[in-house]
Scaffold this motif. Structure first.
Motif, PDB file in Angstrom:
ATOM      1  N   GLU A 193       0.835  -1.195   0.000  1.00 41.41           N
ATOM      2  CA  GLU A 193       0.000   0.000   0.000  1.00 41.41           C
ATOM      3  C   GLU A 193       0.879   1.258   0.000  1.00 41.41           C
ATOM      4  O   GLU A 193       0.577   2.236  -0.685  1.00 41.41           O
ATOM      5  CB  GLU A 193      -0.878  -0.042   1.251  1.00 41.41           C
ATOM      6  CG  GLU A 193      -2.186   0.689   1.119  1.00 41.41           C
ATOM      7  CD  GLU A 193      -2.996   0.580   2.400  1.00 41.41           C
ATOM      8  OE1 GLU A 193      -2.900  -0.449   3.084  1.00 41.41           O
ATOM      9  OE2 GLU A 193      -3.712   1.547   2.714  1.00 41.41           O
ATOM     10  N   VAL A 234       2.226   2.017  -3.423  1.00 48.02           N
ATOM     11  CA  VAL A 234       1.213   2.571  -4.328  1.00 48.02           C
ATOM     12  C   VAL A 234       0.931   4.041  -4.003  1.00 48.02           C
ATOM     13  O   VAL A 234       0.690   4.850  -4.900  1.00 48.02           O
ATOM     14  CB  VAL A 234      -0.071   1.724  -4.263  1.00 48.02           C
ATOM     15  CG1 VAL A 234      -1.206   2.421  -4.979  1.00 48.02           C
ATOM     16  CG2 VAL A 234       0.182   0.365  -4.885  1.00 48.02           C
ATOM     17  N   GLN A 235       0.975   4.408  -2.724  1.00 50.28           N
ATOM     18  CA  GLN A 235       0.799   5.813  -2.357  1.00 50.28           C
ATOM     19  C   GLN A 235       1.861   6.676  -3.038  1.00 50.28           C
ATOM     20  O   GLN A 235       1.587   7.773  -3.489  1.00 50.28           O
ATOM     21  CB  GLN A 235       0.899   5.989  -0.831  1.00 50.28           C
ATOM     22  CG  GLN A 235      -0.252   5.369  -0.049  1.00 50.28           C
ATOM     23  CD  GLN A 235      -1.593   5.975  -0.408  1.00 50.28           C
ATOM     24  OE1 GLN A 235      -1.731   7.186  -0.519  1.00 50.28           O
ATOM     25  NE2 GLN A 235      -2.573   5.114  -0.627  1.00 50.28           N
ATOM     26  N   VAL A 267       3.525   5.846  -5.856  1.00 51.38           N
ATOM     27  CA  VAL A 267       3.268   5.842  -7.296  1.00 51.38           C
ATOM     28  C   VAL A 267       2.160   6.846  -7.631  1.00 51.38           C
ATOM     29  O   VAL A 267       2.233   7.565  -8.614  1.00 51.38           O
ATOM     30  CB  VAL A 267       2.869   4.434  -7.785  1.00 51.38           C
ATOM     31  CG1 VAL A 267       2.479   4.472  -9.254  1.00 51.38           C
ATOM     32  CG2 VAL A 267       4.004   3.456  -7.573  1.00 51.38           C
ATOM     33  N   GLY A 268       1.133   6.904  -6.788  1.00 48.65           N
ATOM     34  CA  GLY A 268       0.021   7.814  -7.028  1.00 48.65           C
ATOM     35  C   GLY A 268       0.301   9.240  -6.594  1.00 48.65           C
ATOM     36  O   GLY A 268      -0.603  10.075  -6.576  1.00 48.65           O
ATOM     37  N   HIS A 307       0.744  10.453  -3.692  1.00 50.08           N
ATOM     38  CA  HIS A 307       0.141  10.883  -2.430  1.00 50.08           C
ATOM     39  C   HIS A 307       1.195  10.982  -1.334  1.00 50.08           C
ATOM     40  O   HIS A 307       0.897  11.349  -0.210  1.00 50.08           O
ATOM     41  CB  HIS A 307      -0.955   9.914  -2.003  1.00 50.08           C
ATOM     42  CG  HIS A 307      -2.010   9.738  -3.055  1.00 50.08           C
ATOM     43  ND1 HIS A 307      -2.908  10.736  -3.362  1.00 50.08           N
ATOM     44  CD2 HIS A 307      -2.287   8.719  -3.890  1.00 50.08           C
ATOM     45  CE1 HIS A 307      -3.701  10.315  -4.343  1.00 50.08           C
ATOM     46  NE2 HIS A 307      -3.347   9.095  -4.684  1.00 50.08           N
TER      47      HIS A 307
END
Lengths: 166, 333, 515
Positions: free
Chosen positions: B190, B193-194, B196-197, B199
């Motif tokens: 998770e 992915v934060q 990558v996005g 965030h």
């Protein structure tokens, strides 16, 4: 509601149970608020501390419970919760379940289940001893095979299983 | 009460079992029941993946007569798992795979256990940490990144709080004189992915958690928190291999951190029992599947047992104590 | 159209004939189809038996697959998973015991239907709806994979919280029970979800010094108690019988039910869209099922009858849950983030076969990815056929007399509660929840908001706190961009819908009808 009996039925007043229950809920809410306060409800270096969210929920629950108690106080006094016969029926299953669960750590879940199914079949329904014996032993035995042998899920076992090396 | 009674029964049963099996099978001890591997972390994390891989390898190569199951007990930053094993003294069928929460949880949350409670078996590997940023960002190296971070407001995403990711973050803050906003998430996947996005601005993910995104061109590794570069030369992203990532120290960021992936047994295990599992893990280490796993995750493959292992663990404990004291992460209540 | 070529190759992979050795016999057969059937049958069994949830089943069987080809192995495991999803609906409808979180909403109308002797109809509707939802999602994955993965990346903590909020808002506020009782039930659910470990930081709270409370209250324990045990107590009070003895038990009910379904095409479409959206965002199947049920209840002309055995009340949550369940696989494959414990175990399997989930999987392991997608199409069809042929058999379970079935259900409840975390304390808590469920029901507190809050509680809290950490405490983060603001706005509209619709009616001069 199906619980509304005729005047001849006797049983605890609905209002009474409702108030006691709401009171218990209030105690639960107070425990939550206290626990949350102990965990910290302010802002820490991880952001809002662990108790922040439960504190709000607990506080809200105290409020909602207060309203429910107030509503409960105005409720009808004559309505009953359930009549004594019905409660006896409920007790007649609750008690065996309590005994069943209490026995699990000592004799294992399989043997306890044999007793539970046997009790239900003999006492609550009226099955003969032969059918009762067959079904009450067969079902837990199959369950045993499925969980312990095929899927390797270990459930609580007692001395009987230990005798066979489990 | 019922619980404790049951435990004492178990202990008694185990003691009888040991006593019975002790005399005839003096040659070599072997498990008599299904062996449980406790994972003091959630499903899908690094420790969990490793435990399940070992389970698979043992089953596939028939390395043990009894079967092996993996049980996740992640509650209370892993204390649920550790307390379970601590409470199963004398049960030789329970192993626990540890990560840094062996040190951080008792220090950070005041839970009543310590590494001394368990019987050490072996260190199987050390997990590396890498500083990652999003590949769309302009900074190409540690220096540029730290320059940008000095402006403030940079978000660092990591796993859990007061645990390894946050300890590394605190160490970077201290070494470089910057300040991050640290946001805890549940698991490494998770966290990646934060990033990558977009965030978050940076992470210190383990290699295995972020490698897919690196290969996909979404993330960029800046440095590895180890004393020397990684030994894996296989090309991963374009011309880059794990060995191309410089150490943080060489980039002027003096932070080193490695995480234990090792095994312990319940208290009171006998030397024969420990020997059985050490031999088992040696066999696991010899399989091609294990080598693939080490390769994929760019692990540091140091293997230790016995006294050496114990000394390493106690050194790490002291180091965590100091790191956490400096960062103010020690439990106060 | 590269997708279609790829998909075609995928079908070829799945249907290929191979020389295989089955139980010692040398055979020439489409091995992957064979594996699919085995997987689904196993899965249904796993889904029906409490305590052998999808994740458990997959984890136990994972080692058996290491000697297979990766494609065959993942087909076996994913078919077990699909089978378990179908199986979860069975216990919800027959015994009011949802095996998985997303079957909770199915009990609301499925169980009353079974009590009215319409178990076969409810099961058929549930299975068919699962199939349609899943099928829709797979088609979407086939067509939109890259786009969807990019969209999923836009969801940070604030956006996730907004999605949970929307799911909650669209479900809440439509119960018949007194509003403050609904509120109290919901708050109890949220409070229960916070016990034990704070999943975000790993620290402990509300344990009151007890080791037993460290893991917190698992949602499944609460559900098994509230619904399963609670139901048995209520049945006892009403006098000893599960109604439904007169259930029809032949395959005709399947056809009769199918004739009814097309008229609900709009419910299907809506639920599919809700499901896919929630699956990608990635809130998951549980909020999707509740949200779909809530919206269907509000929009349907039979809305008032929801909860009393309305077939639409089975269709909506089942369709959405399965659309979401399948759609959620996409972020797992494309981003490597498991959306559920089962997905996490599957992910572990992928790594052992040297398949690294992530954007490169679609490029480097085409055969595997499209083989898996093709198996989703075929597995769905095979699964539907298998479970539909079982409908008469399943409905016949209800004919077993209460004296036998009740203790057997109790035993499975205890087994299920124990296996959630191998903890005896959970079995005790199950009974506590059972009695609580009985009293709550008798005193008019709705169970659904409590359960929903318990399921979504910790995830929603986590997203809320992560968003606030990132914004240093400013609530403005929930309105900081177009995406999050619009989801929040939708949530508020859903929350105050009854007020808004009443106001609109009044303005128009139409007598207000609360819907």
């Amino acid at each position: 509601m199906s619980g509304d009996g005729n005047a001849a039925d006797q049983g605890p007043a609905h209002r009474y149970i409702e108030l006691v229950f709401a009171g218990l809920m209030g105690l639960f809410a107070i425990a939550v608020v206290y626990g949350a306060w102990r965990a910290g409800i302010g802002w820490g270096f991880e952001g809002p501390k662990a108790g922040f969210f439960p504190f709000i929920m607990g506080a809200g629950l105290i409020g909602a419970t207060a309203v429910n108690i107030w509503h409960g106080l105005q409720g009808s006094k004559s309505k009953i919760f359930a009549d004594w016969d019905q409660l006896k029926q409920v007790g007649a299953v609750t008690l065996p379940i309590v005994v069943y669960i209490a026995l699990i750590p000592y004799i294992g879940i399989y043997v306890a289940s044999v007793l539970l199914i046997g009790y239900f079949m003999m006492k609550i329904s009226d099955y003969g001893p032969v059918r009762t014996l067959i079904i009450s032993i067969a079902v837990p035995f199959i369950t045993f095979l499925v969980f312990e042998r095929w899927f390797l899920v270990a459930l609580p076992k007692g001395p009987l299983e230990a005798m066979f090396g489990y | 009460m019922i619980q404790s009674k049951r435990n004492s029964l178990l202990v008694a049963a185990a003691a009888v079992g040991v006593a019975l099996s002790g005399t005839p099978a003096a040659a070599q001890w072997e498990p008599q029941r299904t062996v449980e591997i406790i994972v003091p972390a959630g499903t899908g994390g690094g420790a969990d993946q490793m435990a399940r891989a070992i389970q698979g390898i043992v089953a596939k190569h028939n390395l043990m007569k009894q079967s092996m199951i993996v049980v996740n007990k992640a509650g209370g930053a892993g204390s649920e798992g550790f307390l379970d094993v601590k409470g199963s003294a004398g049960n030789p069928h329970k192993l626990i795979i540890t990560l840094s929460n062996l040190f951080t949880t008792p220090l950070g949350t005041n839970q009543n256990f310590s590494y001394k409670d368990f019987t050490p078996v072996a260190m199987l590997a050390l997990d590396e940490f890498v500083l990652w940023v999003n590949s769309e960002k302009p900074y190409k190296n540690v220096k540029e990144f730290l320059e940008a971070a000095k402006k403030g407001g940079f978000k660092m995403a990591g796993t859990g709080s007061r645990q390894e990711d946050q300890i590394i973050t605190a160490a970077i803050e201290k070494a470089a004189g910057v300040k991050f906003i640290y946001t805890p998430y549940r698991g490494g996947g998770e966290v990646a992915v934060q990033l990558v996005g977009n965030h978050a601005d940076a992470t210190v993910n383990n290699p295995i958690e972020a490698v897919a995104h690196w290969r996909g061109g979404k993330l960029r590794p800046l440095c590895v928190f180890d004393g020397k570069p990684l030994p894996y030369n296989e090309k991963i992203a374009g011309d880059l291999a794990w060995s191309s990532i410089p150490t943080c120290k060489s980039q002027g960021l003096d932070v080193e951190y490695l995480m234990l992936r090792g095994f312990f047994m319940s208290p009171g295990a006998t030397p024969e029992q420990v020997k059985f599992y050490v031999d088992l893990f040696q066999k696991v280490r010899a399989t091609p599947e294990w080598k693939d796993l080490m390769n994929n995750g760019a692990f540091n493959t140091t293997f230790m047992t016995g006294k050496e292992y114990v000394e390493w663990v106690s050194r790490e404990h002291t180091r965590h104590l100091n790191l956490m004291k400096e960062a103010g992460f020690l439990s106060t209540n | 159209m590269a997708e279609f070529v790829n998909l075609f190759h995928g079908f070829a992979t799945v249907l290929a004939f191979q020389d295989v050795n089955v139980f010692g016999m040398q055979m020439y057969l489409p091995f992957n189809v064979f594996i699919m059937v085995v997987g689904i049958v196993l899965g249904v069994i796993i889904g029906v038996l409490p305590g052998l949830g999808g994740a458990n089943g997959v984890a136990i069987l994972l080692p058996l697959t290491f000697s297979m080809q990766p494609t065959s192995a993942i087909i076996l495991l994913s078919c077990i998973y699909w089978g378990a999803l179908f199986g979860g609906a069975i216990t919800s409808i027959l015994f009011n015991i949802p095996g998985e979180p997303w079957s909770v909403a199915t009990t609301f109308d499925g169980y009353p239907m079974a009590q009215q002797g319409r178990a076969g109809e409810a099961l058929t509707a549930a299975f068919t709806s699962s199939f349609i939802g899943a099928f829709f999602a797979v088609v979407m994955i086939t067509l939109l994979a890259p786009l969807v993965a990019a969209f999923a990346l836009r969801f940070g903590a604030a956006e996730k919280f907004a999605v949970y909020f929307l799911a909650f808002a669209s479900f809440i506020g439509l119960s018949k029970e007194p509003p403050f009782k609904t509120l109290a039930a919901m708050l109890i659910g949220f409070a229960l979800a916070t016990f034990g470990t704070d999943h975000m930081t790993g620290s402990l709270r509300l344990t009151f010094g007890s080791e037993l409370l460290i893991p917190g209250f698992d949602f499944l324990i609460a559900v098994i108690g509230l619904f399963g045990i609670g139901e048995i107590l209520l049945t006892m009070e009403e006098g000893l019988k599960f109604k439904g003895k007169e259930a029809k038990i032949n395959l005709r009910i399947v056809l009769d039910t199918w004739k009814k379904l097309p008229q609900y095409w709009w419910t299907y479409l809506r639920s599919c869209i809700i499901g896919c959206w929630m699956g990608i965002t990635p809130a998951g199947a549980t909020p999707a099922s509740f949200m779909s049920y809530g919206i269907a209840k509000r929009v349907s002309k039979n809305g008032k009858n929801f909860g009393n055995g309305e077939i639409e009340g089975v269709i909506a949550p089942e369709t959405a849950a399965h659309a979401a369940g399948k759609a959620a696989l996409l972020p797992m494959l494309a981003l490597g983030v498991p959306g559920s414990p089962t997905a996490a175990v599957l992910l572990g399997g992928l790594l052992i076969w040297n398949l690294q989930p992530g954007p490169m999987l679609f490029i480097e392991n085409k055969e595997f990815v499209w083989g898996l997608i093709a198996s989703m199409y075929l597995g769905n069809v095979v699964g539907l056929i298998i479970v539909l042929t079982c409908v008469p058999m399943l409905a016949a379970i209800l004919r077993i007399p209460f004296g036998i079935i009740a203790p057997v259900i109790l035993m499975f409840c205890a087994v299920g509660a124990y296996t959630v975390r191998n903890s005896f304390f959970d079995v005790v808590m199950m009974l506590v929840f059972g009695i609580l469920g009985y009293v709550l029901k008798k005193t008019n507190y709705p169970l659904a908001p409590l359960v929903l809050a318990m399921v979504l509680g910790d995830r929603a809290e986590e997203a809320f706190r992560q968003a606030l950490v990132g914004s240093s405490g400013s609530m403005g983060v929930f309105f900081s961009n177009a995406l999050v603001s619009s989801i929040m706005a939708l949530g508020f509209i859903a929350l105050f819908w009854s007020v808004i619709s009443a106001a609109i009616s009044r303005i128009r001069g139409v007598p207000a009808t609360a819907s």
